[in-house]
Design a protein around this motif. Structure first.
Motif, PDB file in Angstrom:
ATOM      1  N   LYS A  71       0.890  -1.359   0.188  1.00  0.00           N
ATOM      2  CA  LYS A  71       0.291  -0.151  -0.001  1.00  0.00           C
ATOM      3  C   LYS A  71       0.858   0.825   0.001  1.00  0.00           C
ATOM      4  O   LYS A  71       2.211   1.162   0.045  1.00  0.00           O
ATOM      5  N   ILE A  72      -0.073   2.285  -0.451  1.00  0.00           N
ATOM      6  CA  ILE A  72       1.006   3.705  -0.788  1.00  0.00           C
ATOM      7  C   ILE A  72       1.394   3.857   1.221  1.00  0.00           C
ATOM      8  O   ILE A  72       0.397   3.719   2.212  1.00  0.00           O
ATOM      9  N   ASN A  73       2.894   4.461   0.921  1.00  0.00           N
ATOM     10  CA  ASN A  73       2.839   5.300   2.443  1.00  0.00           C
ATOM     11  C   ASN A  73       2.671   6.760   1.899  1.00  0.00           C
ATOM     12  O   ASN A  73       3.570   6.862   1.029  1.00  0.00           O
ATOM     13  N   PHE A  74       1.985   7.014   2.883  1.00  0.00           N
ATOM     14  CA  PHE A  74       1.400   8.612   1.827  1.00  0.00           C
ATOM     15  C   PHE A  74       2.712   9.858   2.208  1.00  0.00           C
ATOM     16  O   PHE A  74       2.784  10.863   1.369  1.00  0.00           O
ATOM     17  N   LYS A  75       2.750   9.417   3.471  1.00  0.00           N
ATOM     18  CA  LYS A  75       3.765  10.256   4.483  1.00  0.00           C
ATOM     19  C   LYS A  75       5.151  10.066   2.646  1.00  0.00           C
ATOM     20  O   LYS A  75       6.416  11.289   2.680  1.00  0.00           O
ATOM     21  N   SER A  76       5.747   9.180   3.174  1.00  0.00           N
ATOM     22  CA  SER A  76       6.698   8.669   1.734  1.00  0.00           C
ATOM     23  C   SER A  76       6.815   9.041   0.554  1.00  0.00           C
ATOM     24  O   SER A  76       8.112   9.987   0.178  1.00  0.00           O
ATOM     25  N   ALA A  77       5.572   9.089  -0.098  1.00  0.00           N
ATOM     26  CA  ALA A  77       5.168   9.660  -1.366  1.00  0.00           C
ATOM     27  C   ALA A  77       5.648  10.711  -1.331  1.00  0.00           C
ATOM     28  O   ALA A  77       6.355  11.667  -2.072  1.00  0.00           O
ATOM     29  N   ALA A  78       5.140  12.097  -0.357  1.00  0.00           N
ATOM     30  CA  ALA A  78       5.436  13.462   0.019  1.00  0.00           C
ATOM     31  C   ALA A  78       6.688  13.810   0.065  1.00  0.00           C
ATOM     32  O   ALA A  78       6.837  14.774  -1.106  1.00  0.00           O
ATOM     33  N   ARG A  79       7.425  13.224   1.079  1.00  0.00           N
ATOM     34  CA  ARG A  79       8.622  13.286   1.021  1.00  0.00           C
ATOM     35  C   ARG A  79       8.996  13.609  -0.181  1.00  0.00           C
ATOM     36  O   ARG A  79      10.693  14.025  -0.402  1.00  0.00           O
ATOM     37  N   ALA A  80       8.919  12.961  -1.191  1.00  0.00           N
ATOM     38  CA  ALA A  80       9.714  12.556  -2.630  1.00  0.00           C
ATOM     39  C   ALA A  80       9.411  13.097  -3.072  1.00  0.00           C
ATOM     40  O   ALA A  80      10.653  13.212  -3.828  1.00  0.00           O
ATOM     41  N   ILE A  81       8.966  14.033  -3.499  1.00  0.00           N
ATOM     42  CA  ILE A  81       8.940  15.252  -4.138  1.00  0.00           C
ATOM     43  C   ILE A  81       9.050  16.686  -3.379  1.00  0.00           C
ATOM     44  O   ILE A  81       8.788  17.445  -4.056  1.00  0.00           O
ATOM     45  N   GLY A  82       9.683  16.592  -1.856  1.00  0.00           N
ATOM     46  CA  GLY A  82       9.342  17.620  -1.755  1.00  0.00           C
ATOM     47  C   GLY A  82       8.466  18.215  -0.553  1.00  0.00           C
ATOM     48  O   GLY A  82       8.539  18.376  -0.046  1.00  0.00           O
ATOM     49  N   GLY A  83       7.593  16.903  -0.286  1.00  0.00           N
ATOM     50  CA  GLY A  83       6.884  17.736   0.305  1.00  0.00           C
ATOM     51  C   GLY A  83       6.345  17.427   1.684  1.00  0.00           C
ATOM     52  O   GLY A  83       7.271  16.619   1.921  1.00  0.00           O
ATOM     53  N   LYS A  84       5.149  17.776   1.826  1.00  0.00           N
ATOM     54  CA  LYS A  84       5.202  17.084   3.806  1.00  0.00           C
ATOM     55  C   LYS A  84       3.966  16.594   4.264  1.00  0.00           C
ATOM     56  O   LYS A  84       4.024  15.761   4.418  1.00  0.00           O
ATOM     57  N   LYS A  85       3.133  16.005   3.422  1.00  0.00           N
ATOM     58  CA  LYS A  85       1.960  15.416   3.723  1.00  0.00           C
ATOM     59  C   LYS A  85       1.553  15.295   1.772  1.00  0.00           C
ATOM     60  O   LYS A  85       1.105  15.666   1.215  1.00  0.00           O
ATOM     61  N   SER A  86       0.574  13.866   1.729  1.00  0.00           N
ATOM     62  CA  SER A  86      -0.413  13.521   0.082  1.00  0.00           C
ATOM     63  C   SER A  86      -2.015  12.393   0.523  1.00  0.00           C
ATOM     64  O   SER A  86      -1.791  12.063   1.670  1.00  0.00           O
ATOM     65  N   SER A  87      -1.770  12.837  -0.268  1.00  0.00           N
ATOM     66  CA  SER A  87      -3.822  11.830   0.029  1.00  0.00           C
ATOM     67  C   SER A  87      -3.992  12.080  -1.833  1.00  0.00           C
ATOM     68  O   SER A  87      -3.634  12.156  -2.819  1.00  0.00           O
ATOM     69  N   PHE A  88      -4.998  10.835  -1.657  1.00  0.00           N
ATOM     70  CA  PHE A  88      -5.627  10.557  -3.399  1.00  0.00           C
ATOM     71  C   PHE A  88      -6.532  11.423  -3.727  1.00  0.00           C
ATOM     72  O   PHE A  88      -6.551  12.763  -2.659  1.00  0.00           O
ATOM     73  N   ALA A  89      -5.653  12.389  -5.131  1.00  0.00           N
ATOM     74  CA  ALA A  89      -6.146  13.713  -5.505  1.00  0.00           C
ATOM     75  C   ALA A  89      -7.609  12.581  -5.516  1.00  0.00           C
ATOM     76  O   ALA A  89      -8.230  12.182  -6.018  1.00  0.00           O
ATOM     77  N   ALA A  90      -8.342  13.871  -6.206  1.00  0.00           N
ATOM     78  CA  ALA A  90      -9.964  13.691  -6.685  1.00  0.00           C
ATOM     79  C   ALA A  90      -9.786  13.147  -7.905  1.00  0.00           C
ATOM     80  O   ALA A  90      -9.059  13.215  -8.479  1.00  0.00           O
ATOM     81  N   PRO A  91     -10.817  12.193  -8.008  1.00  0.00           N
ATOM     82  CA  PRO A  91     -10.763  11.080  -8.595  1.00  0.00           C
ATOM     83  C   PRO A  91     -11.034  11.979 -10.671  1.00  0.00           C
ATOM     84  O   PRO A  91     -10.492  12.354 -11.383  1.00  0.00           O
ATOM     85  N   GLU A  92     -11.731  13.493 -10.575  1.00  0.00           N
ATOM     86  CA  GLU A  92     -12.108  14.067 -11.415  1.00  0.00           C
ATOM     87  C   GLU A  92     -10.234  14.766 -11.833  1.00  0.00           C
ATOM     88  O   GLU A  92      -9.881  14.548 -13.200  1.00  0.00           O
ATOM     89  N   LYS A  93      -9.839  15.408 -11.283  1.00  0.00           N
ATOM     90  CA  LYS A  93      -8.214  15.228 -11.445  1.00  0.00           C
ATOM     91  C   LYS A  93      -7.272  14.709 -11.804  1.00  0.00           C
ATOM     92  O   LYS A  93      -6.250  14.600 -12.803  1.00  0.00           O
TER      93      LYS A  93
END
Length: 166
Positions: A71-93
């Motif tokens: 499963k996705i590790n949201f915090k690690s994924a965000a850090r991988a591009i210099g971010g703080k946190k992440s969540s699923f994008a809106a389906p339309e986006k």
């Protein structure tokens, strides 16, 4: 050009070792892996995330690729591009950025607004399996060719293994 056509053109341009498999339209990693006959850890699950950047910078979008047994590790994924946190994008986006329905997204970004990060666990799977921009088509791709096309710099530890429950 459809996402499928862009994908095939890119693989052919890089002379990648791949094959296309047609099957019924299923967007669930575990079910389609069983139909295709690949191990779950060889399946590339693609998820579009919205990443919150530091100091009020504008959010960025990330195409996160993880093995089917993780499963996705949201915090690690965000850090991988210099971010703080992440969540699923809106389906339309997500659909706008990938030009495909969810479940059919290949592990390639064809939009400059969509950064790509691939979990390091996928480096050693031999053959990478993924939907090819359409729910009824998959690609089996030599994993060394995949990283030759997308580049090693997109590799990051962004997944957590799913533990089996009794």
């Amino acid at each position: 050009m459809t996402t499928y056509e862009k994908l095939i053109a890119q693989l052919e341009q890089h002379q990648a070792n791949f094959r296309v498999v047609e099957h019924e339209a299923i967007g669930q990693t575990d079910v389609i892996s069983e139909i295709r006959g690949n191990d779950l850890n060889q399946a590339a699950k693609a998820m579009v995330l919205e990443v919150t950047m530091p100091e009020g910078a504008e959010s960025r979008y990330l195409l996160a690729i993880v093995p089917g047994d993780c499963k996705i590790n949201f915090k690690s994924a965000a850090r991988a591009i210099g971010g703080k946190k992440s969540s699923f994008a809106a389906p339309e986006k997500a659909q706008e950025l990938t030009q495909c329905v969810m479940g059919a997204v290949p592990p390639f970004s064809f939009d400059d607004r969509l950064a790509l990060r691939v979990d390091t666990r996928l480096r050693d799977v031999g053959t990478l399996w993924f939907n090819a921009g359409e729910l009824e088509r998959s690609v089996a791709l030599n994993v060394e060719d995949y990283f030759r096309v997308v580049g090693d710099e997109c590799c990051a530890e962004i997944a957590t293994p799913v533990t089996a429950t009794a």
